[in-house]
Scaffold this active site. Structure first.
Site, mmCIF file in Angstrom:
data_model
loop_
_atom_site.group_PDB
_atom_site.id
_atom_site.type_symbol
_atom_site.label_atom_id
_atom_site.label_comp_id
_atom_site.label_asym_id
_atom_site.label_seq_id
_atom_site.Cartn_x
_atom_site.Cartn_y
_atom_site.Cartn_z
ATOM 1 N N LYS A 8 0.731 -1.197 -0.022
ATOM 2 C CA LYS A 8 -0.005 0.053 -0.011
ATOM 3 C C LYS A 8 0.947 1.500 -0.207
ATOM 4 O O LYS A 8 2.111 1.315 0.565
ATOM 5 C CB LYS A 8 -1.115 -0.002 1.141
ATOM 6 C CG LYS A 8 -0.345 0.102 2.653
ATOM 7 C CD LYS A 8 0.126 1.504 2.931
ATOM 8 C CE LYS A 8 0.816 1.422 4.337
ATOM 9 N NZ LYS A 8 1.578 2.560 4.855
ATOM 10 N N ASP A 134 -2.608 -2.230 10.431
ATOM 11 C CA ASP A 134 -2.799 -2.033 8.874
ATOM 12 C C ASP A 134 -3.353 -3.583 8.419
ATOM 13 O O ASP A 134 -3.692 -3.605 7.332
ATOM 14 C CB ASP A 134 -1.474 -1.867 8.230
ATOM 15 C CG ASP A 134 -0.980 -0.517 8.455
ATOM 16 O OD1 ASP A 134 -1.700 0.249 8.841
ATOM 17 O OD2 ASP A 134 0.149 -0.086 8.188
HETATM 18 P P1 ATP Z 1 4.043 -0.205 7.885
HETATM 19 O O1 ATP Z 1 3.983 0.527 6.387
HETATM 20 O O2 ATP Z 1 3.114 -0.908 8.489
HETATM 21 O O3 ATP Z 1 4.748 0.658 8.758
HETATM 22 P P2 ATP Z 1 6.815 -1.349 6.886
HETATM 23 O O4 ATP Z 1 6.816 -1.370 5.424
HETATM 24 O O5 ATP Z 1 7.295 -0.405 7.698
HETATM 25 O O6 ATP Z 1 5.014 -1.373 7.554
HETATM 26 P P3 ATP Z 1 7.332 -3.981 7.275
HETATM 27 O O7 ATP Z 1 7.867 -4.433 6.022
HETATM 28 O O8 ATP Z 1 5.554 -4.693 7.163
HETATM 29 O O9 ATP Z 1 7.281 -2.440 7.392
HETATM 30 O O10 ATP Z 1 7.929 -4.887 8.585
HETATM 31 C C1 ATP Z 1 8.986 -4.220 9.120
HETATM 32 C C2 ATP Z 1 9.466 -5.340 10.395
HETATM 33 O O11 ATP Z 1 8.607 -6.268 10.594
HETATM 34 C C3 ATP Z 1 10.859 -5.793 9.928
HETATM 35 O O12 ATP Z 1 11.699 -5.190 10.605
HETATM 36 C C4 ATP Z 1 10.575 -7.271 10.151
HETATM 37 O O13 ATP Z 1 11.746 -7.964 10.864
HETATM 38 C C5 ATP Z 1 9.192 -7.492 10.636
HETATM 39 N N1 ATP Z 1 8.547 -8.738 9.869
HETATM 40 C C6 ATP Z 1 7.886 -9.785 10.321
HETATM 41 N N2 ATP Z 1 6.969 -10.356 9.440
HETATM 42 C C7 ATP Z 1 7.497 -9.726 8.363
HETATM 43 C C8 ATP Z 1 7.173 -10.127 6.864
HETATM 44 N N3 ATP Z 1 6.414 -11.158 6.488
HETATM 45 N N4 ATP Z 1 7.725 -9.129 6.050
HETATM 46 C C9 ATP Z 1 8.337 -8.018 6.331
HETATM 47 N N5 ATP Z 1 8.870 -7.708 7.415
HETATM 48 C C10 ATP Z 1 8.419 -8.565 8.474
#
Ligand code: ATP
Length: 292
Positions: A8, A134
């Site tokens: 997203k 989310d």
């Molecule tokens: P948001 O937009 O909700 O803030 P994000 O893009 O910042 O999400 P993600 O990539 O969803 O962050 O996740 C970040 C953290 O979550 C990572 O540090 C990782 O170790 C942990 N994590 C757990 N499961 C997953 C997964 N399936 N994919 C990615 N990261 C994951």
């Protein structure tokens, strides 16, 4: 079973205030984009959840949201079989694109279907919020207004179609850092979420692009100037609007013209400012399935 977990972007993100429980009250317009992780889910006779992924630094135990999503439904429905989940990540990690939440949502949908649990989309969304704010949105997908901590969702008509250039600079931005350093005061410039909603509802791409706004940029752009530089680069090269997604550091630009978007992509690639550069489109939820 093969599923796609879609990323997203936030077309608008406002923080209304901090709650007593430490979370922040948000008002944000979410939009799914055609950038996805692939999940291959296989049933096993022996119990247990096995997660395998192409990114060696990601946890494969309870630390991974796909593991927790599978466990949540398997515990509730007392499923004796095991699961093997192969996760191929393409959504940048910790980038403000809800990759982990999208993976969790895909697993909820997949396990519900695989074991014929009969849960409705709303019932999956209710369970999803236990995994992350989310996750309900990632079950819903499409264009939506998210309020509360992100879990109160109002579906919107599909945002006007456009080309989306996504660029993630090589900096690590912690969501916690961004919220801890956000100072909401009388001089805070809040995005006009109502104006953005009006443009989306009337299908006005120019208006939508002009109305993009993310209050969290007030923290990140000064701490990591490359975020602002990428946004400027997109705007100088034909973007109708450009913004940081979520708590960053990913920046996206919206383009009416595909040729211009490609040109901007090439310029950004050559600039060396971004580690990931990806050109895609919006994804609309109606009528699409998660299977390939
Ligand atoms: P948001 O937009 O909700 O803030 P994000 O893009 O910042 O999400 P993600 O990539 O969803 O962050 O996740 C970040 C953290 O979550 C990572 O540090 C990782 O170790 C942990 N994590 C757990 N499961 C997953 C997964 N399936 N994919 C990615 N990261 C994951």
């Amino acid at each position: 079973m093969r599923l796609r977990a879609m990323a997203k972007i936030n077309l608008g993100l406002d923080v209304l205030g901090k709650r007593a429980d430490g979370y922040h009250d948000l008002r944000t317009v979410m939009q799914t984009v055609y950038m996805y992780d692939t999940l291959d889910i296989t049933m096993r006779v022996r119990p247990g959840i096995i997660v395998e992924t192409n990114l060696p630094f990601l946890p494969v135990d309870k630390g991974n949201l796909v593991y927790r999503a599978a466990q949540l439904l398997m515990d509730e429905f007392d499923i004796k079989n095991g699961l093997h989940i192969r996760l191929d990540k393409h959504i940048p990690v910790a980038a403000g694109m809800a990759g982990g939440s999208a993976d969790a949502a895909a697993v909820l949908v997949g396990v519900n279907r695989m074991f014929r649990l009969g849960l409705s989309r709303n019932e999956l969304m209710e369970r999803g919020v236990r995994l992350g704010a989310d996750v309900p949105y990632c079950v819903l997908r499409g264009t939506a207004l998210a309020e509360g901590i992100g879990e109160k969702l109002t579906p919107l008509p599909p945002a006007p179609d456009c080309h989306v250039l996504i660029a993630k600079p090589p900096v690590n931005v912690s969501t916690r850092y961004v919220y801890e350093h956000l100072r909401l005061g009388a001089d805070t410039v809040h995005p006009d979420i109502d104006g953005l909603l009006a443009s989306i509802k009337s299908g006005n791409l120019q208006g939508m692009a002009a109305g993009l706004g993310n209050v969290l940029e007030s923290v990140t752009v000064s701490a990591w100037p490359v975020i602002g530089e990428i946004r400027e680069c997109m705007l100088e090269n034909g973007a109708l609007g450009a913004l940081m997604s979520g708590s960053g550091p990913t920046v996206f630009g919206l383009y009416a013209d595909g040729g211009q978007a490609k040109q901007a992509r090439d310029i950004l690639c050559r600039s060396g400012k971004a580690k990931v550069v990806y050109l895609t489109k919006l994804f609309h939820s109606g009528g699409s399935t998660r299977d390939e």
